[in-house]
Design an enzyme around this catalytic site. Structure first.
Site, PDB file in Angstrom:
ATOM      1  N   VAL A 167      10.357   5.765  -1.474  1.00  0.00           N
ATOM      2  CA  VAL A 167      11.471   4.845  -1.849  1.00  0.00           C
ATOM      3  C   VAL A 167      11.885   5.311  -3.162  1.00  0.00           C
ATOM      4  CG1 VAL A 167      11.645   2.567  -2.194  1.00  0.00           C
ATOM      5  CG2 VAL A 167       9.713   3.210  -0.882  1.00  0.00           C
ATOM      6  N   LYS A 173      -5.269   3.113  -3.060  1.00  0.00           N
ATOM      7  CA  LYS A 173      -4.573   2.364  -2.308  1.00  0.00           C
ATOM      8  C   LYS A 173      -5.189   2.436  -0.913  1.00  0.00           C
ATOM      9  CE  LYS A 173      -0.329   1.774  -4.051  1.00  0.00           C
ATOM     10  NZ  LYS A 173      -0.022   0.499  -4.222  1.00  0.00           N
ATOM     11  N   SER A 233       0.733  -1.252   0.171  1.00  0.00           N
ATOM     12  CA  SER A 233       0.003   0.010  -0.050  1.00  0.00           C
ATOM     13  C   SER A 233       0.965   1.306   0.151  1.00  0.00           C
ATOM     14  CB  SER A 233      -0.990  -0.156   1.430  1.00  0.00           C
ATOM     15  OG  SER A 233      -1.839   1.254   1.333  1.00  0.00           O
ATOM     16  N   TYR A 275      -4.748   7.436  -7.273  1.00  0.00           N
ATOM     17  CA  TYR A 275      -3.788   6.448  -6.608  1.00  0.00           C
ATOM     18  C   TYR A 275      -4.143   6.660  -5.211  1.00  0.00           C
ATOM     19  CZ  TYR A 275       0.898   5.146  -4.881  1.00  0.00           C
ATOM     20  OH  TYR A 275       1.870   4.210  -4.141  1.00  0.00           O
TER      21      TYR A 275
HETATM   22  P1  NAP Z   1       8.124   1.218  -9.904  1.00  0.00           P
HETATM   23  O1  NAP Z   1       9.649   1.265  -9.938  1.00  0.00           O
HETATM   24  O2  NAP Z   1       7.339   2.318 -10.957  1.00  0.00           O
HETATM   25  O3  NAP Z   1       7.498  -0.137 -10.295  1.00  0.00           O
HETATM   26  C1  NAP Z   1       6.176  -0.601 -10.456  1.00  0.00           C
HETATM   27  C2  NAP Z   1       6.136  -1.834 -10.899  1.00  0.00           C
HETATM   28  O4  NAP Z   1       4.795  -2.163 -11.221  1.00  0.00           O
HETATM   29  C3  NAP Z   1       7.019  -2.292 -12.264  1.00  0.00           C
HETATM   30  O5  NAP Z   1       7.441  -3.644 -12.066  1.00  0.00           O
HETATM   31  C4  NAP Z   1       5.820  -2.405 -13.445  1.00  0.00           C
HETATM   32  O6  NAP Z   1       6.357  -3.094 -14.346  1.00  0.00           O
HETATM   33  C5  NAP Z   1       4.724  -2.917 -12.397  1.00  0.00           C
HETATM   34  N1  NAP Z   1       3.339  -2.484 -12.990  1.00  0.00           N
HETATM   35  C6  NAP Z   1       2.886  -1.417 -13.419  1.00  0.00           C
HETATM   36  N2  NAP Z   1       1.642  -1.194 -14.170  1.00  0.00           N
HETATM   37  C7  NAP Z   1       1.604  -2.621 -14.141  1.00  0.00           C
HETATM   38  C8  NAP Z   1       0.141  -3.410 -14.890  1.00  0.00           C
HETATM   39  N3  NAP Z   1      -0.650  -2.779 -15.367  1.00  0.00           N
HETATM   40  N4  NAP Z   1       0.453  -4.768 -14.856  1.00  0.00           N
HETATM   41  C9  NAP Z   1       1.385  -5.533 -14.250  1.00  0.00           C
HETATM   42  N5  NAP Z   1       2.522  -4.864 -13.796  1.00  0.00           N
HETATM   43  C10 NAP Z   1       2.425  -3.305 -13.624  1.00  0.00           C
HETATM   44  O7  NAP Z   1       7.461   1.773  -8.576  1.00  0.00           O
HETATM   45  P2  NAP Z   1       7.728   0.990  -7.334  1.00  0.00           P
HETATM   46  O8  NAP Z   1       8.017   2.490  -6.355  1.00  0.00           O
HETATM   47  O9  NAP Z   1       8.807   0.138  -7.109  1.00  0.00           O
HETATM   48  O10 NAP Z   1       6.214   0.659  -6.667  1.00  0.00           O
HETATM   49  C11 NAP Z   1       6.136  -0.718  -6.199  1.00  0.00           C
HETATM   50  C12 NAP Z   1       4.878  -0.608  -5.263  1.00  0.00           C
HETATM   51  O11 NAP Z   1       5.159   0.402  -4.256  1.00  0.00           O
HETATM   52  C13 NAP Z   1       3.718   0.252  -5.634  1.00  0.00           C
HETATM   53  O12 NAP Z   1       2.551  -0.437  -5.335  1.00  0.00           O
HETATM   54  C14 NAP Z   1       3.729   1.531  -5.299  1.00  0.00           C
HETATM   55  O13 NAP Z   1       2.582   2.198  -5.403  1.00  0.00           O
HETATM   56  C15 NAP Z   1       4.307   1.370  -3.935  1.00  0.00           C
HETATM   57  N6  NAP Z   1       4.763   2.578  -3.225  1.00  0.00           N
HETATM   58  C16 NAP Z   1       5.981   3.319  -3.844  1.00  0.00           C
HETATM   59  C17 NAP Z   1       6.273   4.169  -2.940  1.00  0.00           C
HETATM   60  C18 NAP Z   1       7.662   5.078  -3.542  1.00  0.00           C
HETATM   61  O14 NAP Z   1       7.963   5.785  -2.897  1.00  0.00           O
HETATM   62  N7  NAP Z   1       8.265   4.523  -4.508  1.00  0.00           N
HETATM   63  C19 NAP Z   1       5.776   4.715  -1.980  1.00  0.00           C
HETATM   64  C20 NAP Z   1       4.620   4.037  -1.534  1.00  0.00           C
HETATM   65  C21 NAP Z   1       4.180   2.767  -2.266  1.00  0.00           C
HETATM   66  P3  NAP Z   1       6.049  -2.880 -15.930  1.00  0.00           P
HETATM   67  O15 NAP Z   1       6.030  -1.568 -16.051  1.00  0.00           O
HETATM   68  O16 NAP Z   1       7.117  -3.903 -16.407  1.00  0.00           O
HETATM   69  O17 NAP Z   1       4.545  -3.599 -15.926  1.00  0.00           O
END
Ligand code: NAP
Length: 267
Positions: free
Chosen positions: A184, A157, A139, A153
């Site tokens: 992150v 979430k 989340s 978003y």
């Molecule tokens: P990211 O680098 O943008 O990675 C997102 C991942 O989700 C990628 O592997 C992408 O792969 C996949 N994805 C996106 N749309 C998709 C779809 N339609 N079908 C299948 N896969 C899909 O972001 P991240 O920061 O690692 O995010 C991971 C999780 O952490 C997410 O749920 C995000 O909301 C959560 N989060 C992140 C942060 C932050 O600060 N980064 C903070 C709070 C929560 P493809 O593009 O290859 O499909």
């Protein structure tokens, strides 16, 4: 050959998902790696093998129920069981105020962040019940904080976090936990810095840009280690909770189980 627990992980192609996969590989798990980018998944699967796990790349858009069902079916065909589902794939955009948001982009956000986890959970539940397994939902602080320009978003979430609570009540044989990973250092943060100005408040844009310039973003491997630990060890009494990645109940045993570094066992 890895013979550990079987875990279906979405968003495994980069960012936090790829780091979750690496930690889990170190624990000898067998992973179905789901995302849209097939080439990246192949590379991660190869890395997983070198780290001591087994990776099955499965390219799918989790917005669609068919792809989600097939991901679960392929996992069962290949590994014969399913011990955990990690709903990590996520999408931030559209970055736009409600009045300006493209309705199709808004709908797609909800499909990826909320419906995909529902479809996967729905398909996986009979197998997770049989294994007394776990559902770990990635989340966000956005589930409880309102951020201008992030309406889809934040809404998705919040829904995912509440879905976790309901699942915990309905499914006593499955441990369901939602985790908040902090801020992150992944591509999602790059997008905030690039596309945030204009859609978000100036304060918020400054906040995220300063975290980056002062090197205060969390490295992805840290919350990833907490999520990996939850998938393998989250206790029954935690079911239904929305936990922080640095909660001592998680971060401390996660460090003890996985260590601080990812060392390959078979380079
Ligand atoms: P990211 O680098 O943008 O990675 C997102 C991942 O989700 C990628 O592997 C992408 O792969 C996949 N994805 C996106 N749309 C998709 C779809 N339609 N079908 C299948 N896969 C899909 O972001 P991240 O920061 O690692 O995010 C991971 C999780 O952490 C997410 O749920 C995000 O909301 C959560 N989060 C992140 C942060 C932050 O600060 N980064 C903070 C709070 C929560 P493809 O593009 O290859 O499909």
């Amino acid at each position: 050959m890895a013979d550990g627990p079987v875990i279906l992980l979405t968003g495994a192609s980069r960012g936090m998902g790829a780091e979750i996969a690496r930690w889990l590989a170190k624990a000898g798990t067998r992973l179905t790696l789901v995302a849209r980018s097939a080439d990246s998944l192949e590379k991660i699967a190869e890395e997983i093998r070198r780290l001591g796990g087994e990776g099955l790349p499965f390219s799918a858009d989790i917005a669609g129920q068919t792809g989600c069902n097939e991901a679960v079916r392929e996992t069962l065909d290949r590994f014969g069981r399913l011990d955990a589902l990690i709903n990590n794939a996520g999408l931030l955009g559209p970055l736009a105020r409600v009045a300006d948001a493209n309705p199709d982009a808004w709908r797609y956000n909800i499909e990826v962040n909320l419906l995909g986890p529902f479809f996967l959970t729905h398909a996986a539940l009979p197998h997770l019940r049989a294994a007394h397994g776990r559902v770990i939902n990635i989340s966000s602080g956005a589930a409880v904080k309102s951020v201008q320009g992030w309406s889809a978003y934040c809404t998705a979430k919040a829904g995912l976090t509440h879905f976790t609570r309901i699942l915990a009540e309905e499914e006593p044989d499955v441990v369901s936990v939602a985790i908040r990973p902090g801020v992150v250092n992944t591509r999602m943060q790059e997008m905030i810095r690039e596309e945030g100005p204009g859609a978000m408040s100036e304060d918020k844009v400054d906040y995220f840009q300063t975290l980056k310039s002062e090197n205060k973003l969390e490295p992805a491997n840290v919350p990833a280690r907490a999520a990996a630990w939850l998938a393998l060890h989250a206790p029954q009494e935690m079911s239904g909770e929305f936990v922080d990645y640095d909660d001592a109940r998680i971060a401390e045993p996660a460090a003890a189980v996985f260590g601080d570094t990812l060392e390959s066992v078979d380079q």
